[in-house]
Each structure stands twice: as structure tokens, then as C-alpha cells.
Design a protein around this motif. Structure first.
Motif, PDB file in Angstrom:
ATOM      1  N   HIS A  11      14.855  16.909  -9.840  1.00 16.56           N
ATOM      2  CA  HIS A  11      15.368  16.691  -8.705  1.00 16.56           C
ATOM      3  C   HIS A  11      16.472  17.883  -8.051  1.00 16.56           C
ATOM      4  CE1 HIS A  11      15.676  14.696  -4.875  1.00 16.56           C
ATOM      5  NE2 HIS A  11      17.516  14.715  -4.568  1.00 16.56           N
ATOM      6  N   VAL A  12      17.092  18.014  -9.464  1.00 16.05           N
ATOM      7  CA  VAL A  12      18.350  19.438  -9.273  1.00 16.05           C
ATOM      8  C   VAL A  12      17.169  20.488  -8.944  1.00 16.05           C
ATOM      9  CG1 VAL A  12      19.508  20.751 -10.686  1.00 16.05           C
ATOM     10  CG2 VAL A  12      20.311  18.136 -10.406  1.00 16.05           C
ATOM     11  N   ALA A  13      16.097  21.084  -9.319  1.00 15.68           N
ATOM     12  CA  ALA A  13      15.272  22.145  -9.102  1.00 15.68           C
ATOM     13  C   ALA A  13      15.050  22.010  -7.586  1.00 15.68           C
ATOM     14  CB  ALA A  13      14.182  21.791 -10.185  1.00 15.68           C
ATOM     15  N   ARG A  14      14.579  20.642  -7.628  1.00 14.75           N
ATOM     16  CA  ARG A  14      13.877  20.749  -5.851  1.00 14.75           C
ATOM     17  C   ARG A  14      14.183  20.526  -5.310  1.00 14.75           C
ATOM     18  NH1 ARG A  14       9.937  21.385  -2.575  1.00 14.75           N
ATOM     19  NH2 ARG A  14       9.945  19.836  -0.563  1.00 14.75           N
ATOM     20  N   THR A  15      15.723  20.122  -5.026  1.00 11.76           N
ATOM     21  CA  THR A  15      16.772  20.488  -4.057  1.00 11.76           C
ATOM     22  C   THR A  15      17.244  22.160  -3.804  1.00 11.76           C
ATOM     23  OG1 THR A  15      17.586  18.394  -4.648  1.00 11.76           O
ATOM     24  CG2 THR A  15      18.855  20.288  -3.419  1.00 11.76           C
ATOM     25  N   GLU A  16      16.965  22.765  -5.461  1.00 12.18           N
ATOM     26  CA  GLU A  16      17.179  24.023  -5.508  1.00 12.18           C
ATOM     27  C   GLU A  16      15.756  25.129  -5.263  1.00 12.18           C
ATOM     28  OE1 GLU A  16      18.370  24.912  -9.417  1.00 12.18           O
ATOM     29  OE2 GLU A  16      20.266  24.863  -9.275  1.00 12.18           O
ATOM     30  N   GLU A  17      14.833  24.657  -4.912  1.00  9.74           N
ATOM     31  CA  GLU A  17      13.863  24.923  -4.037  1.00  9.74           C
ATOM     32  C   GLU A  17      13.582  24.653  -2.578  1.00  9.74           C
ATOM     33  OE1 GLU A  17       9.629  23.828  -4.210  1.00  9.74           O
ATOM     34  OE2 GLU A  17       9.689  24.104  -6.268  1.00  9.74           O
ATOM     35  N   LEU A  18      14.302  23.692  -1.501  1.00  7.02           N
ATOM     36  CA  LEU A  18      14.572  23.514  -0.603  1.00  7.02           C
ATOM     37  C   LEU A  18      15.845  24.659  -0.260  1.00  7.02           C
ATOM     38  CD1 LEU A  18      13.598  19.687  -1.313  1.00  7.02           C
ATOM     39  CD2 LEU A  18      12.098  21.487   0.039  1.00  7.02           C
ATOM     40  N   LEU A  19      16.480  24.723  -0.451  1.00  8.96           N
ATOM     41  CA  LEU A  19      18.005  25.136  -0.562  1.00  8.96           C
ATOM     42  C   LEU A  19      17.381  26.830  -0.290  1.00  8.96           C
ATOM     43  CD1 LEU A  19      20.960  23.699  -2.017  1.00  8.96           C
ATOM     44  CD2 LEU A  19      20.182  23.891   0.306  1.00  8.96           C
ATOM     45  N   ALA A  20      16.361  27.435  -0.986  1.00 10.32           N
ATOM     46  CA  ALA A  20      16.335  28.817  -1.730  1.00 10.32           C
ATOM     47  C   ALA A  20      15.424  28.835  -0.385  1.00 10.32           C
ATOM     48  CB  ALA A  20      15.873  28.921  -2.763  1.00 10.32           C
ATOM     49  N   GLY A  21      14.222  27.970  -0.401  1.00  7.97           N
ATOM     50  CA  GLY A  21      13.398  28.205   1.009  1.00  7.97           C
ATOM     51  C   GLY A  21      14.179  27.947   2.378  1.00  7.97           C
ATOM     52  N   THR A  24      13.839  31.607   4.129  1.00  8.85           N
ATOM     53  CA  THR A  24      12.354  32.219   4.624  1.00  8.85           C
ATOM     54  C   THR A  24      11.980  31.365   5.847  1.00  8.85           C
ATOM     55  OG1 THR A  24      11.465  30.757   3.261  1.00  8.85           O
ATOM     56  CG2 THR A  24      11.689  32.727   2.263  1.00  8.85           C
ATOM     57  N   LEU A  25      12.359  30.956   5.769  1.00  6.85           N
ATOM     58  CA  LEU A  25      11.988  29.743   7.591  1.00  6.85           C
ATOM     59  C   LEU A  25      12.161  31.391   8.822  1.00  6.85           C
ATOM     60  CD1 LEU A  25      14.265  26.684   7.246  1.00  6.85           C
ATOM     61  CD2 LEU A  25      11.860  26.399   7.211  1.00  6.85           C
ATOM     62  N   PRO A  26      11.724  30.464   9.439  1.00  7.27           N
ATOM     63  CA  PRO A  26      10.919  31.808  10.192  1.00  7.27           C
ATOM     64  C   PRO A  26      11.773  31.804  11.917  1.00  7.27           C
ATOM     65  CG  PRO A  26       8.948  30.657  10.696  1.00  7.27           C
ATOM     66  CD  PRO A  26       9.606  29.906   9.640  1.00  7.27           C
ATOM     67  N   ASP A  27      12.416  30.752  12.335  1.00 10.75           N
ATOM     68  CA  ASP A  27      13.946  30.656  12.923  1.00 10.75           C
ATOM     69  C   ASP A  27      15.446  30.738  12.559  1.00 10.75           C
ATOM     70  OD1 ASP A  27      15.195  29.772  15.146  1.00 10.75           O
ATOM     71  OD2 ASP A  27      14.507  27.864  15.424  1.00 10.75           O
ATOM     72  N   ASN A  28      15.643  31.840  12.289  1.00 10.62           N
ATOM     73  CA  ASN A  28      16.785  32.122  12.055  1.00 10.62           C
ATOM     74  C   ASN A  28      18.318  30.788  12.437  1.00 10.62           C
ATOM     75  OD1 ASN A  28      16.068  33.969  10.416  1.00 10.62           O
ATOM     76  ND2 ASN A  28      16.727  35.502  11.857  1.00 10.62           N
ATOM     77  N   VAL A  29      18.260  30.392  13.783  1.00  8.23           N
ATOM     78  CA  VAL A  29      18.958  29.620  14.258  1.00  8.23           C
ATOM     79  C   VAL A  29      18.793  28.386  13.337  1.00  8.23           C
ATOM     80  CG1 VAL A  29      19.664  28.216  16.064  1.00  8.23           C
ATOM     81  CG2 VAL A  29      19.148  30.817  16.568  1.00  8.23           C
TER      82      VAL A  29
END
Length: 187
Positions: A11-21, A24-29
Motif C-alpha cells: 500500500h505504501v508503494a502504491r501510494t507513492e506511485e499515485l503521488l508521483a503520478g 504527469t496529469l495533463p491538467d496542472n490546476v
């Protein structure tokens, strides 16, 4: 139902992955808003955890509950994130070196914490011999252990010394004590 340690690590690894992602979102806001939301939630949970630790260390208790909380791998890391861990960095660094020593010894190496003060630790690593125990690998193992246990340590200085040559079972010269070596056919 509480997570097993492996579930928590996943779960920690998945959370870090989501935060890093979020970067990369196209909508900066939207990405900035999501990150702000996560930070607000972390701050809220940090305040709650601070109150839990306050209750665990005050009153009639002897601090045993705080100790058990700090010793739990997942809770202990969360306490570090919020600067609530009951042990100072030098104690955690010393404990990390002691905990990693059996692993190093199995590779023919060893480690000793020489000094811990002012955001720095000095450690002596005795290098092992053989492919699996290169001094660099032993040093990295120690750095990872200390960095994980005491992330606020700014500098980890490592002195590496080579492991002594292993003693031979029977020294060769002992085989010939009191005997004279002669060539073939002599005699």
C-alpha cells in the motif's frame, strides 16, 4: 482487519506511485488541487497522531504504549514523517546499525557506529571478502538502514576497512616442523 506487514508495504508503494503520478496529469490546476488535498489530509492525520502520542506518553502509563507504537514498522515510519518519533536520531541510527549487523556478518562484513551528533553519523564498515560482499554493497546496506531509521540525519560518513585475511586451518609451515624437505630420489 489490520494489514499484514507485506500488505502495508504494498500500500505504501502504491501510494507513492499515485503521488508521483500527480505530476504527469495533463491538467496542472487539477494536479495542484489534488496535491493540496493530500497535503491537508496528511497534516490532519499528523495532528491526530500527535495527540495519540501525547496520550501514549502522559498520564499513568510508563511510555510502553508509545514504545510499542514506535516499534511498529508502519506506525514508526508515520511518526518519523510527522517528527513525532520518541527516539532521537542518534538512538535510531545506532539501532539501525545493530539490526543490520547480522546481515553484514553473513556476508563476511561488520559495522560499528562510531559517533552520532549534530545531524551526522560516522560508521566504520569492515568490508567482507568475496563477490557478494563488496565494500560498496556493505556501505549501501548500512546507508539504507540508517537513512530509513533516521531520515533527518544529513550526513552519513562511512569509514571502510578491509576484512582481515581468514586464518588457514593448519598453517603450511606447521606441516613441516622438525622435518627436512628433500628432493625426489634423495635419500
Amino acid at each position: 482487519m489490520p494489514w499484514e506487514e507485506e500488505d502495508a508495504r504494498r500500500h505504501v508503494a502504491r501510494t507513492e506511485e499515485l503521488l508521483a503520478g500527480l505530476d504527469t496529469l495533463p491538467d496542472n490546476v487539477a494536479a495542484a488541487r489534488a496535491l493540496e488535498c493530500v497535503e491537508a489530509l496528511v497534516d490532519l492525520y499528523g495532528e491526530c497522531l500527535g495527540r495519540v502520542m501525547e496520550h501514549a506518553t502522559s498520564g499513568e502509563g510508563d511510555g510502553a504504549l508509545a514504545r510499542r507504537l514506535a516499534d511498529d514498522e508502519l506506525v514508526g515510519h508515520l511518526l518519523l514523517v510527522h517528527d513525532l518519533h520518541p527516539d532521537p536520531a542518534d538512538v535510531r541510527a545506532r539501532r539501525a546499525v545493530e539490526q543490520v549487523r547480522p546481515q553484514l556478518q553473513s556476508l563476511g562484513g561488520d559495522a560499528e557506529l562510531l559517533e552520532a551528533a549534530d545531524g551526522a553519523v560516522r560508521i566504520r564498515v569492515q568490508g567482507g571478502r568475496g563477490c557478494s560482499s563488496s565494500p560498496d554493497a556493505l556501505e549501501q546496506t548500512v546507508r539504507d538502514a540508517v537513512g530509513g531509521a533516521a531520515p533527518e540525519v544529513e550526513r552519513i560518513d562511512i569509514e571502510t576497512v578491509q576484512a582481515p585475511e581468514p586464518e588457514t586451518l593448519i598453517p603450511v609451515d606447521a606441516l613441516f616442523k622438525g622435518r627436512t624437505l628433500t628432493g625426489r630420489g634423495a635419500g
